[in-house]
Design a protein around this motif. Sequence first.
Motif, PDB file in Angstrom:
ATOM      1  N   ASP A  80       0.984  -1.268  -0.036  1.00  0.00           N
ATOM      2  CA  ASP A  80      -0.068  -0.101   0.086  1.00  0.00           C
ATOM      3  C   ASP A  80       0.780   1.099   0.006  1.00  0.00           C
ATOM      4  OD1 ASP A  80      -1.938   2.164   0.348  1.00  0.00           O
ATOM      5  OD2 ASP A  80      -2.415   1.552   2.388  1.00  0.00           O
ATOM      6  N   PHE A  81       0.847   1.994  -1.158  1.00  0.00           N
ATOM      7  CA  PHE A  81       1.646   3.096  -1.339  1.00  0.00           C
ATOM      8  C   PHE A  81       1.119   4.381  -0.945  1.00  0.00           C
ATOM      9  CE2 PHE A  81       3.841  -0.034  -4.066  1.00  0.00           C
ATOM     10  CZ  PHE A  81       5.217   0.315  -3.646  1.00  0.00           C
ATOM     11  N   SER A  82      -0.265   4.451  -0.446  1.00  0.00           N
ATOM     12  CA  SER A  82      -1.002   5.559  -0.240  1.00  0.00           C
ATOM     13  C   SER A  82      -0.425   6.640   0.425  1.00  0.00           C
ATOM     14  CB  SER A  82      -2.236   5.304  -0.019  1.00  0.00           C
ATOM     15  OG  SER A  82      -2.409   4.603   1.500  1.00  0.00           O
ATOM     16  N   ALA A  83       0.399   5.990   1.482  1.00  0.00           N
ATOM     17  CA  ALA A  83       0.969   7.232   2.599  1.00  0.00           C
ATOM     18  C   ALA A  83       2.018   7.966   2.032  1.00  0.00           C
ATOM     19  CB  ALA A  83       1.548   6.347   3.841  1.00  0.00           C
ATOM     20  N   LEU A  84       2.598   7.317   0.811  1.00  0.00           N
ATOM     21  CA  LEU A  84       3.575   8.286   0.159  1.00  0.00           C
ATOM     22  C   LEU A  84       3.196   9.254  -1.051  1.00  0.00           C
ATOM     23  CD1 LEU A  84       6.340   5.338  -0.170  1.00  0.00           C
ATOM     24  CD2 LEU A  84       6.046   6.801   1.533  1.00  0.00           C
ATOM     25  N   THR A  85       1.894   8.943  -1.403  1.00  0.00           N
ATOM     26  CA  THR A  85       1.373   9.437  -2.659  1.00  0.00           C
ATOM     27  C   THR A  85       0.229  10.571  -2.076  1.00  0.00           C
ATOM     28  OG1 THR A  85      -0.249   7.709  -2.957  1.00  0.00           O
ATOM     29  CG2 THR A  85       2.042   7.610  -4.238  1.00  0.00           C
ATOM     30  N   SER A 137      -1.268  18.209  11.164  1.00  0.00           N
ATOM     31  CA  SER A 137      -1.276  17.697  12.579  1.00  0.00           C
ATOM     32  C   SER A 137      -0.983  16.420  12.947  1.00  0.00           C
ATOM     33  CB  SER A 137      -2.815  17.571  13.083  1.00  0.00           C
ATOM     34  OG  SER A 137      -3.604  16.802  11.959  1.00  0.00           O
ATOM     35  N   GLU A 138      -0.917  15.406  11.754  1.00  0.00           N
ATOM     36  CA  GLU A 138      -0.578  14.023  11.810  1.00  0.00           C
ATOM     37  C   GLU A 138       1.093  14.059  12.120  1.00  0.00           C
ATOM     38  OE1 GLU A 138      -1.596  11.013   9.297  1.00  0.00           O
ATOM     39  OE2 GLU A 138      -3.620  11.814   9.333  1.00  0.00           O
ATOM     40  N   TRP A 194       3.499  12.868  15.145  1.00  0.00           N
ATOM     41  CA  TRP A 194       4.780  11.866  15.138  1.00  0.00           C
ATOM     42  C   TRP A 194       5.758  12.515  15.504  1.00  0.00           C
ATOM     43  CZ3 TRP A 194       9.246  11.259  12.719  1.00  0.00           C
ATOM     44  CH2 TRP A 194       9.925   9.876  12.430  1.00  0.00           C
ATOM     45  N   LYS A 195       6.212  13.778  15.080  1.00  0.00           N
ATOM     46  CA  LYS A 195       7.409  14.416  15.632  1.00  0.00           C
ATOM     47  C   LYS A 195       7.607  14.326  17.287  1.00  0.00           C
ATOM     48  CE  LYS A 195       9.346  18.905  15.330  1.00  0.00           C
ATOM     49  NZ  LYS A 195       9.514  20.261  14.550  1.00  0.00           N
ATOM     50  N   ALA A 196       6.294  14.760  17.933  1.00  0.00           N
ATOM     51  CA  ALA A 196       6.410  14.833  19.435  1.00  0.00           C
ATOM     52  C   ALA A 196       6.647  13.276  20.012  1.00  0.00           C
ATOM     53  CB  ALA A 196       4.919  15.130  19.839  1.00  0.00           C
ATOM     54  N   LYS A 197       5.939  12.359  19.316  1.00  0.00           N
ATOM     55  CA  LYS A 197       5.957  10.995  19.878  1.00  0.00           C
ATOM     56  C   LYS A 197       7.491  10.675  19.574  1.00  0.00           C
ATOM     57  CE  LYS A 197       4.351   6.287  18.998  1.00  0.00           C
ATOM     58  NZ  LYS A 197       3.441   5.476  18.084  1.00  0.00           N
ATOM     59  N   ALA A 198       8.200  10.976  18.482  1.00  0.00           N
ATOM     60  CA  ALA A 198       9.552  10.569  18.314  1.00  0.00           C
ATOM     61  C   ALA A 198      10.396  11.224  19.264  1.00  0.00           C
ATOM     62  CB  ALA A 198      10.102  10.975  16.929  1.00  0.00           C
ATOM     63  N   THR A 209       8.634  13.870   6.066  1.00  0.00           N
ATOM     64  CA  THR A 209       9.123  12.683   5.218  1.00  0.00           C
ATOM     65  C   THR A 209       9.183  11.547   6.144  1.00  0.00           C
ATOM     66  OG1 THR A 209      10.263  14.293   3.433  1.00  0.00           O
ATOM     67  CG2 THR A 209      10.679  11.827   3.750  1.00  0.00           C
ATOM     68  N   TRP A 210       9.722  11.861   7.205  1.00  0.00           N
ATOM     69  CA  TRP A 210       9.804  10.864   8.176  1.00  0.00           C
ATOM     70  C   TRP A 210       8.444  10.558   8.647  1.00  0.00           C
ATOM     71  CZ3 TRP A 210      14.323  13.383  11.411  1.00  0.00           C
ATOM     72  CH2 TRP A 210      15.658  13.256  10.761  1.00  0.00           C
ATOM     73  N   ALA A 211       7.612  11.206   8.918  1.00  0.00           N
ATOM     74  CA  ALA A 211       6.341  10.767   9.469  1.00  0.00           C
ATOM     75  C   ALA A 211       5.552  10.035   8.235  1.00  0.00           C
ATOM     76  CB  ALA A 211       5.380  12.070   9.773  1.00  0.00           C
TER      77      ALA A 211
END
Length: 357
Positions: free
Chosen positions: A7-12, A18-19, A23-27, A109-111
């Motif tokens: 599933d490539f949808s996250a990249l496209t 907000s997401e 993710w940044k705060a979690k990292a 990009t990382w998220a």
Amino acid sequence: MPTTTIDFSALTQPMPDSEVDAWKAKAKASGATWATWQAGSIIAVVFVVPIALFLIFGALGMGSILASLASSGDAARTIVPLLIVLGVIALIAFAVISGVGTFGKRWATWARMDKFATANGLIFSPMDPNPGYPGAIFQLGDTRQAVDHVRRDVAEGGRFIDFGNYRYTTGSGKNRSTRTWGFLAFHLDRKLPNMVLDSKANNGFFGSNLPASFDKSQILSLEGDFDQYFTLYCPKEYERDALYVFTPDLMALLIDEAAPFDVEIIDDWMFVYSTVALVTGDASMYARLFRIIDTVGAKTLTQTDRYVDERVGNFAANYVAPQGARLKRRVSLASVIIFVIVGGFWVWGVFGDIFGR
């Protein structure tokens, strides 16, 4: 091995800010070295650079320049240095703004990569130190890192794979440099002789681009037009083993799917090397890597699942004799040329007067 459905949808598809922020705060909360290092780098850019600018102004005598501009009738002599200083300020300010923007893009990009990995039962990591792989590129330099890479956790089921970029540094002082390779690591069931397919598509002026040079007596020519795409190295007296692995159907798959890349089989691993770093988040590149896994990787598995080194003669041992476990190395032509040039300059510098310099 079943065909991989990805599933490539996250990249496209767009990812809400907000997401990314979540993710940044979690990292950062995880305490990962790469996450805290990125934050520290931004602080350094934003706060340390202005302090350095202040010191530069002092060194250039900014106050004297401004005073001279105000009192002197000869403005040209003071305007030029002032414009130079202002130009330096503008360049550094641009660097600060661009640097902060780049860090922001990296987080996004990382998220996105983490979301892609999670959707496909994989694990994404922006940085892991010193990957312990036996392949040729993984034995060089220091500060070794796997960066922006995705792997499959075998505990969750499936075969181990890992792909992304590998970075290392060589040299010291002002001669220190960093090299980055794209890679795919694919775990096999059986240990095999060390064999390398040196792609002719990515060779340079001095021949092979690989960081290791192998004794040419180990080159084995294969049938058809395969030699137009790859140079195959296998240990002496293991030619029959290589022919057992590289059957015509596997050779065809290698030409169709992996011709631009170098391929190494060592122990129970198959590595695919790219001389150019993989673009993080490039769905088309990742799709190609999964095609290599589903074609070249799957065929290599089925072709070698009963392999045994006849010199060992024990299938259960899953072992390759020492003479076949590693290819013999040689000094590369590029290294010889560099050595001759550097040596020539040294001799000329030391004995130039004797030769009538």
